[in-house]
Design a protein around this motif. Structure first.
Motif, short mmCIF file in Angstrom:
data_model
loop_
_atom_site.label_atom_id
_atom_site.label_comp_id
_atom_site.label_asym_id
_atom_site.label_seq_id
_atom_site.Cartn_x
_atom_site.Cartn_y
_atom_site.Cartn_z
N ARG A 93 -55.92 -61.01 19.66
CA ARG A 93 -56.69 -60.12 20.54
C ARG A 93 -57.44 -60.95 21.59
NH1 ARG A 93 -61.94 -58.94 19.77
NH2 ARG A 93 -63.04 -60.60 18.71
N LEU A 148 -71.79 -57.41 15.46
CA LEU A 148 -72.38 -58.68 15.94
C LEU A 148 -71.27 -59.71 16.10
CD1 LEU A 148 -75.72 -59.54 14.10
CD2 LEU A 148 -75.32 -59.22 16.55
N GLY A 149 -70.14 -59.25 16.68
CA GLY A 149 -69.01 -60.15 16.88
C GLY A 149 -69.11 -60.85 18.22
N THR A 150 -67.95 -61.11 18.83
CA THR A 150 -67.91 -61.80 20.12
C THR A 150 -68.80 -61.11 21.14
OG1 THR A 150 -65.61 -62.34 19.63
CG2 THR A 150 -66.32 -62.65 21.91
N LEU A 151 -68.67 -59.80 21.26
CA LEU A 151 -69.41 -59.06 22.29
C LEU A 151 -70.85 -58.79 21.86
CD1 LEU A 151 -66.64 -56.48 23.32
CD2 LEU A 151 -67.13 -58.73 24.29
N ARG A 171 -70.50 -56.57 9.16
CA ARG A 171 -69.92 -56.39 7.82
C ARG A 171 -70.38 -57.52 6.91
NH1 ARG A 171 -65.38 -57.70 5.46
NH2 ARG A 171 -65.02 -59.09 7.21
N SER A 172 -70.31 -58.76 7.45
CA SER A 172 -70.69 -59.93 6.63
C SER A 172 -72.06 -60.44 7.09
CB SER A 172 -69.64 -61.03 6.81
OG SER A 172 -69.51 -61.36 8.18
N LYS A 174 -75.06 -62.73 8.50
CA LYS A 174 -75.12 -63.69 9.62
C LYS A 174 -76.55 -64.20 9.78
CE LYS A 174 -71.49 -61.61 12.37
NZ LYS A 174 -70.46 -62.25 11.58
N ALA A 234 -70.06 -48.33 23.54
CA ALA A 234 -68.99 -48.91 24.36
C ALA A 234 -67.89 -49.45 23.45
CB ALA A 234 -69.53 -50.03 25.24
N ASP A 260 -69.23 -44.86 27.13
CA ASP A 260 -68.13 -45.42 27.94
C ASP A 260 -66.78 -45.00 27.37
OD1 ASP A 260 -67.13 -47.26 30.05
OD2 ASP A 260 -66.35 -48.38 28.32
N ALA A 287 -66.08 -53.03 30.15
CA ALA A 287 -65.61 -54.42 30.30
C ALA A 287 -64.11 -54.40 30.56
CB ALA A 287 -65.94 -55.23 29.05
N TYR A 321 -59.33 -55.46 12.30
CA TYR A 321 -59.91 -55.94 13.57
C TYR A 321 -59.89 -57.46 13.60
CZ TYR A 321 -64.32 -56.94 11.03
OH TYR A 321 -65.27 -57.42 10.17
P1 NDP Z 1 -65.29 -58.66 17.00
O1 NDP Z 1 -64.14 -58.50 16.07
O2 NDP Z 1 -65.62 -60.01 17.52
O3 NDP Z 1 -66.63 -58.09 16.33
C1 NDP Z 1 -66.64 -56.92 15.56
C2 NDP Z 1 -67.98 -56.81 14.88
O4 NDP Z 1 -68.03 -55.57 14.17
C3 NDP Z 1 -68.19 -57.92 13.83
O5 NDP Z 1 -69.53 -58.35 13.84
C4 NDP Z 1 -67.87 -57.20 12.52
O6 NDP Z 1 -68.53 -57.74 11.39
C5 NDP Z 1 -68.41 -55.82 12.82
N1 NDP Z 1 -67.81 -54.83 11.93
C6 NDP Z 1 -66.51 -54.47 11.81
N2 NDP Z 1 -66.36 -53.54 10.84
C7 NDP Z 1 -67.59 -53.32 10.35
C8 NDP Z 1 -68.09 -52.48 9.31
N3 NDP Z 1 -67.29 -51.69 8.57
N4 NDP Z 1 -69.42 -52.52 9.05
C9 NDP Z 1 -70.25 -53.33 9.75
N5 NDP Z 1 -69.84 -54.14 10.75
C10 NDP Z 1 -68.52 -54.14 11.03
O7 NDP Z 1 -65.02 -57.63 18.21
P2 NDP Z 1 -65.57 -57.72 19.70
O8 NDP Z 1 -67.03 -57.97 19.65
O9 NDP Z 1 -64.73 -58.63 20.51
O10 NDP Z 1 -65.24 -56.22 20.22
C11 NDP Z 1 -65.79 -55.10 19.56
C12 NDP Z 1 -65.13 -53.82 20.08
O11 NDP Z 1 -65.55 -53.53 21.41
C13 NDP Z 1 -63.61 -53.87 20.19
O12 NDP Z 1 -62.99 -53.68 18.93
C14 NDP Z 1 -63.33 -52.71 21.15
O13 NDP Z 1 -63.14 -51.51 20.43
C15 NDP Z 1 -64.61 -52.61 21.97
N6 NDP Z 1 -64.39 -52.97 23.39
C16 NDP Z 1 -64.62 -52.02 24.35
C17 NDP Z 1 -64.47 -52.33 25.67
C18 NDP Z 1 -64.82 -51.33 26.72
O14 NDP Z 1 -64.54 -51.57 27.90
N7 NDP Z 1 -65.43 -50.22 26.37
C19 NDP Z 1 -64.01 -53.66 26.11
C20 NDP Z 1 -63.82 -54.58 25.03
C21 NDP Z 1 -64.00 -54.24 23.71
P3 NDP Z 1 -68.22 -59.25 10.89
O15 NDP Z 1 -68.84 -60.14 11.95
O16 NDP Z 1 -68.90 -59.34 9.59
O17 NDP Z 1 -66.72 -59.37 10.84
#
Ligand code: NDP
Ligand code: OXD
Length: 321
Positions: A93, A148-151, A171-172, A174, A234, A260, A287, A321
């Motif tokens: 991704r 709290l991932g990349t974005l 989920r995990s 931090k 978003a 969004d 984005a 994801y």
């Molecule tokens: P990442 O995979 O880097 O981060 C996802 C975050 O969500 C992680 O912190 C993850 O936890 C957390 N998460 C996932 N499942 C759960 C759950 N069940 N309970 C609690 N936390 C959870 O993704 P990005 O940050 O890169 O992107 C996030 C989303 O933003 C994309 O999947 C997309 O849908 C959306 N997006 C929208 C755009 C727009 O223009 N509107 C543009 C780009 C993205 P953990 O860290 O523990 O794994």
């Protein structure tokens, strides 16, 4: 020996998603590799080693018997995860600074818009009303970021710098300097109760579908300095229960929302979201994925892979994801 072809499968594009622009950019960065924009009747499917895709039709990727890697031309892979015939090759991704910076701009813009009472002030201008409300400092406002991932992590850092009290939920577990980190179902209520502005940057998975619903909104800070809590989503439309959002705006459980993304995109003309006075909406462009930045990223990943190095940002298919 000729290099395997890169097939581009791009659907659902609007002006900012011109397939031909993607093809031109990929031709520039892929050297002598054959880049094919599908559909292409002359293509031998066996020639394709890589596919770069946006919203392919389920089953489309299964047509390539020698596929090695699938590159999603965006961060969210929910549409691909729904394809039961998706070939069992690595799925990569997007996680690049360009996309992250764009999302952080959107989040900062909308958090500030609600914090600085822009809906009220624009309305005041419209009716020539000189009647400012008390303006709280940013330090009085708790912003909670789901995801709290990349974005989410980047947006959190910028909001912290602006002076907000920032928390995140993932989920995990931090640890991030200056951010109150919560995780898992058992810590969700604690996270929500200190949140005045809720920002959703979660991926859409079976665990997160419709997580943004009335029962969650009712757990947000009921004594918010903003009068009532605000939602900014978003992530994906599938995260939200849209009837609950409208009902919660109408009865004051939510003070305002910025959306969004929607369950159905484009948003149907008859949707109440278009005209609701407490809704700020944008057409899924928080984005955009930029063809220059993303084609370079994909070309670099292919070079890594062919040199025997690990691909980056590979999706964990069991988590979704
Ligand atoms: P990442 O995979 O880097 O981060 C996802 C975050 O969500 C992680 O912190 C993850 O936890 C957390 N998460 C996932 N499942 C759960 C759950 N069940 N309970 C609690 N936390 C959870 O993704 P990005 O940050 O890169 O992107 C996030 C989303 O933003 C994309 O999947 C997309 O849908 C959306 N997006 C929208 C755009 C727009 O223009 N509107 C543009 C780009 C993205 P953990 O860290 O523990 O794994
Ligand atoms: C993405 C998007 O997931 O643009 O990158 O929605």
């Amino acid at each position: 020996m000729s290099k395997g072809a890169l097939a581009l499968l791009i659907h659902g594009g609007t002006d900012n998603w011109s397939p031909q622009r993607w093809k031109t950019r990929f031709d520039e960065v892929c050297g002598d590799r054959h880049v094919v924009l599908l559909p292409d009747a002359g293509l031998d499917p066996a020639e394709v080693h890589y596919a770069a895709v946006w919203k392919p039709v389920p089953g489309e990727l299964a047509a390539f018997p020698n596929l090695r890697v699938i590159f999603n031309l965006g961060a969210g892979v929910d549409a691909l995860m729904a394809d039961t015939t998706l070939p069992a090759v690595p799925l990569v991704r997007v996680a690049v600074d360009d996309l992250t910076a764009r999302m952080t701009e959107y989040v900062a813009l909308h958090v500030l818009m609600h914090h600085r009472q822009e809906l009220y002030l624009r309305d005041s201008q419209r009716v020539k009303r000189w009647a400012p409300h008390y303006q709280w400092p940013a330090s009085a406002i708790g912003v909670g970021i789901m995801g709290l991932g990349t974005l989410g992590a980047d947006a959190a850092a910028v909001l912290k710098r602006l002076g907000f009290r920032v928390a995140g939920w993932s989920r995990s577990a931090k640890r991030i300097d200056g951010i109150d980190c919560f995780h898992g179902a058992e810590q969700l209520d604690g996270f929500l109760s200190r949140t005045d502005i809720l920002v959703s940057l979660l991926p859409l998975t079976p665990d997160t579908r419709h997580i943004l619903n009335r029962s969650l909104f009712e757990k947000l800070n009921r004594a918010s300095p903003l009068g009532a809590p605000v939602l900014i989503n978003a992530g994906r439309g599938g995260l939200q229960n849209e009837d609950d959002i409208l009902a919660c705006l109408d009865d004051g459980t939510l003070g305002a929302v910025s959306l969004d993304v929607f369950a159905q995109e484009p948003l149907p003309a008859g949707s109440r979201f278009w005209t609701h006075p407490k809704v700020v909406l944008t057409p899924h462009n928080a984005a955009d994925t930029d063809a220059d930045a993303i084609s370079r990223y994909v070309a670099e990943q292919i070079a890594r892979f062919e040199a025997g190095n690990a691909l980056q940002n590979v999706v964990d298919r069991t988590r979704g994801y």
